[in-house]
Design an enzyme around this catalytic site. Structure first.
Site, PDB file in Angstrom:
ATOM      1  N   CYS A 356      51.118  78.426  53.958  1.00 15.14           N
ATOM      2  CA  CYS A 356      51.506  79.658  53.424  1.00 15.14           C
ATOM      3  C   CYS A 356      50.096  80.134  52.732  1.00 15.14           C
ATOM      4  CB  CYS A 356      52.328  79.295  52.275  1.00 15.14           C
ATOM      5  SG  CYS A 356      51.905  77.793  51.353  1.00 15.14           S
ATOM      6  N   CYS A 534      24.941 102.666  25.397  1.00 14.91           N
ATOM      7  CA  CYS A 534      24.866 101.906  24.252  1.00 14.91           C
ATOM      8  C   CYS A 534      26.336 101.909  23.766  1.00 14.91           C
ATOM      9  CB  CYS A 534      24.221 102.689  23.247  1.00 14.91           C
ATOM     10  SG  CYS A 534      24.413 101.882  21.576  1.00 14.91           S
ATOM     11  N   CYS A 537      26.474 104.347  20.084  1.00 14.30           N
ATOM     12  CA  CYS A 537      26.003 105.551  20.177  1.00 14.30           C
ATOM     13  C   CYS A 537      26.275 106.230  21.703  1.00 14.30           C
ATOM     14  CB  CYS A 537      24.835 106.131  19.615  1.00 14.30           C
ATOM     15  SG  CYS A 537      23.622 105.476  20.727  1.00 14.30           S
ATOM     16  N   CYS A 545      23.250  91.704  23.922  1.00 20.71           N
ATOM     17  CA  CYS A 545      23.144  90.494  23.057  1.00 20.71           C
ATOM     18  C   CYS A 545      24.697  89.696  23.329  1.00 20.71           C
ATOM     19  CB  CYS A 545      23.226  91.030  21.696  1.00 20.71           C
ATOM     20  SG  CYS A 545      23.190  89.494  20.385  1.00 20.71           S
ATOM     21  N   CYS A 548      26.556  88.666  20.253  1.00 21.06           N
ATOM     22  CA  CYS A 548      27.564  89.796  19.688  1.00 21.06           C
ATOM     23  C   CYS A 548      29.202  89.730  20.320  1.00 21.06           C
ATOM     24  CB  CYS A 548      27.108  91.198  19.707  1.00 21.06           C
ATOM     25  SG  CYS A 548      25.742  91.476  18.406  1.00 21.06           S
ATOM     26  N   HIS A 571      21.472  94.315  14.044  1.00 16.73           N
ATOM     27  CA  HIS A 571      21.040  93.095  13.636  1.00 16.73           C
ATOM     28  C   HIS A 571      20.468  92.834  12.596  1.00 16.73           C
ATOM     29  CE1 HIS A 571      21.535  92.831  18.228  1.00 16.73           C
ATOM     30  NE2 HIS A 571      22.132  91.595  17.730  1.00 16.73           N
ATOM     31  N   HIS A 579      20.626  86.444  15.785  1.00 21.20           N
ATOM     32  CA  HIS A 579      20.884  86.740  17.281  1.00 21.20           C
ATOM     33  C   HIS A 579      19.778  86.957  18.003  1.00 21.20           C
ATOM     34  CE1 HIS A 579      25.431  88.166  16.727  1.00 21.20           C
ATOM     35  NE2 HIS A 579      25.158  86.873  16.199  1.00 21.20           N
ATOM     36  N   HIS A 613      53.049  76.745  46.401  1.00 22.50           N
ATOM     37  CA  HIS A 613      53.414  77.490  47.567  1.00 22.50           C
ATOM     38  C   HIS A 613      52.661  78.993  47.390  1.00 22.50           C
ATOM     39  CE1 HIS A 613      55.768  79.647  50.422  1.00 22.50           C
ATOM     40  NE2 HIS A 613      56.176  80.404  49.659  1.00 22.50           N
TER      41      HIS A 613
END
Length: 701
Positions: A356, A534, A537, A545, A548, A571, A579, A613
Site C-alpha cells: 500500500c 517588510c 510596511c 529576525c 520575533c 527592536h 534579539h 495502511h
C-alpha cells in the site's frame, strides 16, 4: 430406502480454518459427533469422491442439505463456495431453480441471460463414497427477440457460483425434462436428471404468468444492479435519510416476509445496533453502526459509480486488455475524463502483499501531476530497465486503462534492488528517494541552504517543529515556515516539486491531531536571495529576525522580515533589545518600494496513513472540487490464500469544498459533522505533495 439414507446423512461446510487441517470451504459428511463437539466423517475432494476421513469442531462448520452440498462440490476453488453462501438471497434462489427459470451467468467475460434446462449429475452413482456433484445445463438467449421465442444456443455446464442473478420462471407451462442419458465429460459420468427441486413457496397456483412485456421487463431489470454481502451500498433509512455502508447480511428477519439487508454504516447513529435486530443477532460490528432496512431500500453506493458489469465481483482478477503503443508516453488523465476513466471499483493500482505504501505513492506522483510527468518523460534507461517497466507496466497502463494489476506492481518491486521491497512495508520517503534517484535518475528536488553554509540536496523535506511554536491545528504553510526559519534554512531555488513530510514519530504518534493541508504554499519568504516584503510596511525587506517569530505581539508563527527603518523601530522595544536580526541577501539595484513577486506552489496529492495502511488523495484538475480518493486494498475478493485485493477510487468533491474555507473555519470545524474522507485527510496526513505553478519563475540566482 435411498431416500431414508439421504435423510440420515448430515453434510457440513468448513467456514473457519480448522486446527485439524481442513481448509475453509471443505465439504464434510459427518458420520459421528463426539461429546467434545467434534464432527467425524468423510471429506470430499474433486469429482465428489471421498478424499479422506477427517474431523472438525462443529462450531467451525455450517450445516448443508445434501442438495446444497452437491451444488457446492461443483464450485471451485473452495473459497468461492463461501462467497456464494454469504449471498443468502442468491444461493437460496439457485438451490430452488426450476426448469425454464431465467438466470444471468458470466460467460466469455460478459453477463448473459439464459434459460435453465436441466440439472446435471456428475460422478458415478453406483461408486461407493461418491457424492455426485450437481451442475446446470443452460441455454443462452442471444437477444430479446430470441428470449421471447425461446431460441437458444447450447452452452457448457455451469456451477451454482457461475449464476449471478435469478428471475422466477416466466412460463406458465413446464417442458418435460429429457430422459437420463450418460455423457462423457473429462472422464466423469454425467447425466441429465428428470426432476428439479421446486421452491417451497412456489407452486403452480402461485407462479406468475408473464406476458411478453413482462419477460422484456425482467431482462431489463436483470441488466440493472444486484447487491451481495460485502458490497458497498447506500440505503434510505426508515426515517428517510440516505446512509452509506457495507452490506454484512441479507435475508428474511424474524417476523418479516421480505428480504432485508443489514448494513455496517460508515458513521455511528444513535438508533443503530451492533448487529442485532430485536433479540436476534444477524452479524457483529461496532455499536451504533448496524442498520437493518428492506433490501428494496438499498442500491449500490453512488459514490463509487458502480456500473452494470459490477453486479458481481469477478471470479478472477480482471486482466488488462493488451494495449498498443504502451511504450509511448501517455499524458495524465484529463480532468473531464477522470470520472469515467478512473472512478470505481477495480480502478487504480491493485494492492498486494504490503504494497500500500508503494501503490499510494505511485498513484499520487503520476496520476495527475504535470511536473512529475515532465521529469518522468525526461528520464531514460535501457528498453528492459526498471524505469521502462515503471513507464510501460504501471504509469502508461494506469493512464490508459485506469487499472494496474498486482502482477505488474510485483514485477516492478522485484527490480528495486532489495528483496525487502517485494515483501515488506516501507516508508514512502524511503521509496521516493530510491525511485527518483536510482530508478528515474532525477537530480534532488530540493537544494536547502543553511545560513553561511553550502546548500544540501534532498528529495523530501521533513518538518521539524516544537509543538508550542504553532497553533493546535496548524496548516502546512505554518509548519513549513516554522520548520525552516527556526532551523535557519532556506530553499536555494524554487523546486519543481516539493514533498513535505508531516511531523510524526513513527506510524502511530502524531504531534498534531489535525493538520490543514494548504492548497497553495507560498514559499517566497523561505527562498534564499529572493526579494521579500517588510512584515510591517511592505517595502523591500533587508533584515530577518528568528526571535520575533514567536512574539505574541507580532502575529506569532509568521515570518518576520523588516526594512531597515522597521527593523530599528521593532527592536527598540525592551522585550526585543536582545534579539539578533541578521542581514538578508537581496538582489542589487532594487528600489526600496519595488513590488515583490510571490512564488506559490499548488497541492496535488496527500498521502495518509492509519494503522499502517496508506491511502492517497489526489487533486486531478484546476477545479477546486476535483478531488479523488484512492485505496489499493479497499476491499477483498476471496480468502487470504486464494483471493485478491480490490482497489477503489472514489470521487470526493466534499474535500475540495471543505478546503475552500478559511483556515480559521477549518480549524474550528466539528469533524463529527464532516464526511469520513474529510476526517481522514485532516487527521491522517503523512505527506503533502506540491508542484510549481506555471506563473512561478524557474530559478533564483
Amino acid at each position: 430406502m435411498e431416500l431414508d439414507m439421504e435423510r440420515q446423512e448430515r453434510y457440513f461446510i468448513v467456514v473457519r480454518r480448522s486446527k485439524k487441517g481442513l481448509s475453509r470451504g471443505s465439504i464434510l459428511r459427518a458420520d459421528a459427533e463426539t461429546a467434545a463437539g467434534d464432527l467425524i466423517g468423510m471429506v470430499y475432494g474433486g469429482g465428489g469422491s471421498a478424499r479422506s476421513s477427517g474431523s472438525v469442531k462443529k462450531h467451525d462448520t455450517y450445516p448443508l442439505s445434501r442438495h446444497q452440498a452437491q451444488l457446492l462440490l461443483f464450485v471451485s476453488p473452495a473459497s468461492r463456495r463461501l462467497e456464494l453462501m454469504c449471498n443468502v438471497q442468491l444461493f437460496s434462489a439457485v438451490c430452488d431453480l426450476t426448469q425454464d427459470d431465467l438466470v444471468v451467468v458470466k460467460h466469455k467475460k460478459d453477463f448473459q441471460p439464459c434459460l435453465v434446462k436441466n440439472l446435471i449429475q456428475i460422478g458415478k452413482k453406483d461408486k461407493p463414497g461418491v457424492l455426485q456433484m450437481l451442475g446446470f445445463e443452460l441455454n443462452l438467449m442471444e437477444g430479446e427477440q430470441d428470449i421471447l421465442s425461446k431460441k437458444t444456443v447450447p452452452l457448457p455446464f455451469f456451477s451454482a457460483a457461475d449464476i449471478v442473478q435469478v428471475v422466477p420462471s416466466h412460463s406458465n407451462t413446464r417442458q418435460p425434462l429429457r430422459i437420463s442419458i450418460d455423457l462423457g465429460l473429462n472422464r466423469k459420468a454425467v447425466s441429465r436428471i428428470n426432476s428439479m427441486p421446486t421452491l417451497k413457496f412456489r407452486n403452480a397456483k402461485k407462479r406468475s404468468i408473464f406476458s411478453n412485456k413482462d419477460v422484456s421487463n425482467s431482462i431489463q431489470a436483470m441488466s440493472h444492479y444486484s447487491l451481495e454481502v460485502g458490497h458497498m451500498a447506500e440505503a434510505i433509512s426508515l426515517n428517510g435519510l440516505t446512509v452509506y455502508g457495507v452490506i454484512r447480511w441479507i435475508g428474511v428477519p424474524d417476523g418479516k416476509k421480505n428480504y432485508w439487508a443489514g448494513l455496517e454504516l460508515d458513521n455511528e447513529a444513535t438508533t443503530c445496533s451492533d448487529g442485532t435486530l430485536g433479540t436476534i443477532r444477524y452479524f457483529t460490528c461496532e455499536g451504533n453502526k448496524a442498520l437493518f432496512v428492506p433490501l428494496t431500500n438499498c442500491k449500490p453506493d453512488s459514490r463509487f459509480l458502480f456500473t452494470p458489469n459490477e453486479i458481481q465481483k469477478p471470479l478472477e482478477p480482471p486482466s488488462v486488455t493488451l494495449l498498443e503503443d504502451l511504450d509511448e508516453d501517455v499524458p495524465p488523465v484529463a480532468e473531464q475524463d477522470v470520472m469515467s476513466h478512473l472512478v470505481g471499483r477495480m480502478r487504480g493500482i491493485q494492492g498486494h502483499f504490503n504494497s500500500c505504501y508503494l501503490d499510494a505513492t505511485l498513484f499520487s506522483l503520476f496520476t495527475s501531476s504535470i511536473a512529475f510527468s515532465r521529469m518522468f518523460n525526461r528520464s531514460a534507461d535501457s528498453e528492459e530497465g526498471i524505469s521502462h517497466i515503471l513507464r510501460r507496466d504501471i504509469v502508461n497502463r494506469l493512464r490508459r486503462s485506469g487499472f494496474v494489476p498486482a502482477e505488474s506492481v510485483m514485477k516492478f518491486r522485484k527490480q528495486l534492488g532489495c528483496k525487502s521491497f517485494a515483501t515488506e512495508e516501507k516508508d514512502p520517503e524511503e521509496f521516493i528517494t530510491l525511485l527518483l534517484k536510482h530508478v528515474l535518475h532525477i537530480e534532488p528536488l530540493l537544494k536547502i541552504r543553511s545560513h553561511g553554509e553550502l546548500s544540501q540536496d534532498a528529495y523530501t523535506h521533513q518538518i521539524i517543529v516544537e509543538k508550542n511554536q504553532v497553533g493546535t491545528v496548524p496548516s502546512v504553510q505554518q509548519l513549513l515556515e516554522m520548520s525552516l526559519v527556526s532551523s535557519d534554512l532556506k530553499f536555494e531555488e524554487i523546486p519543481s516539486c516539493l514533498i513535505v513530510q508531516m511531523p510524526r514519530f513513527g506510524k502511530k504518534f502524531k504531534m498534531f491531531p489535525k493538520i490543514i493541508p494548504s492548497t497553495e504554499l507560498d514559499i517566497t519568504d523561505v527562498l534564499h536571495c529572493s526579494p521579500r516584503e517588510c512584515f510591517l510596511c511592505g517595502h523591500l525587506a533587508e533584515y530577518e529576525c528568528c526571535q520575533c517569530l514567536t512574539d505574541h505581539k507580532l502575529q506569532p508563527g509568521k515570518i518576520k522580515q523588516y526594512c531597515s527603518t522597521c527593523n530599528t523601530q521593532v527592536h527598540t522595544h525592551t522585550s526585543r533589545q536582545e534579539h539578533t536580526p541578521h542581514k538578508l541577501t537581496v538582489p542589487d539595484h532594487l528600489p526600496e518600494d519595488a513590488s515583490v513577486q510571490r512564488h506559490q506552489m499548488q497541492l496535488f496529492a496527500v498521502l495518509c496513513i492509519n494503522t499502517s495502511h496508506y491511502v492517497s488523495f489526489v487533486k486531478y484538475g484546476p477545479d477546486s472540487r476535483s478531488w479523488i480518493f484512492f485505496d489499493s486494498m479497499a476491499d477483498r475478493c476471496g480468502d487470504d490464500n486464494n483471493g485478491y485485493n480490490v482497489p477503489v477510487i472514489r470521487s470526493c468533491p466534499e474535500v475540495g469544498d471543505f478546503l475552500s474555507q478559511s483556515e480559521e473555519e477549518i480549524s474550528t470545524a466539528d469533524l463529527s459533522q464532516c464526511s469520513e474522507l474529510v476526517r481522514r485527510l485532516l487527521c491522517d496526513s503523512y505527506m503533502c505533495l506540491y508542484q510549481r505553478t506555471d506563473n512561478t519563475s524557474q530559478h533564483h540566482q
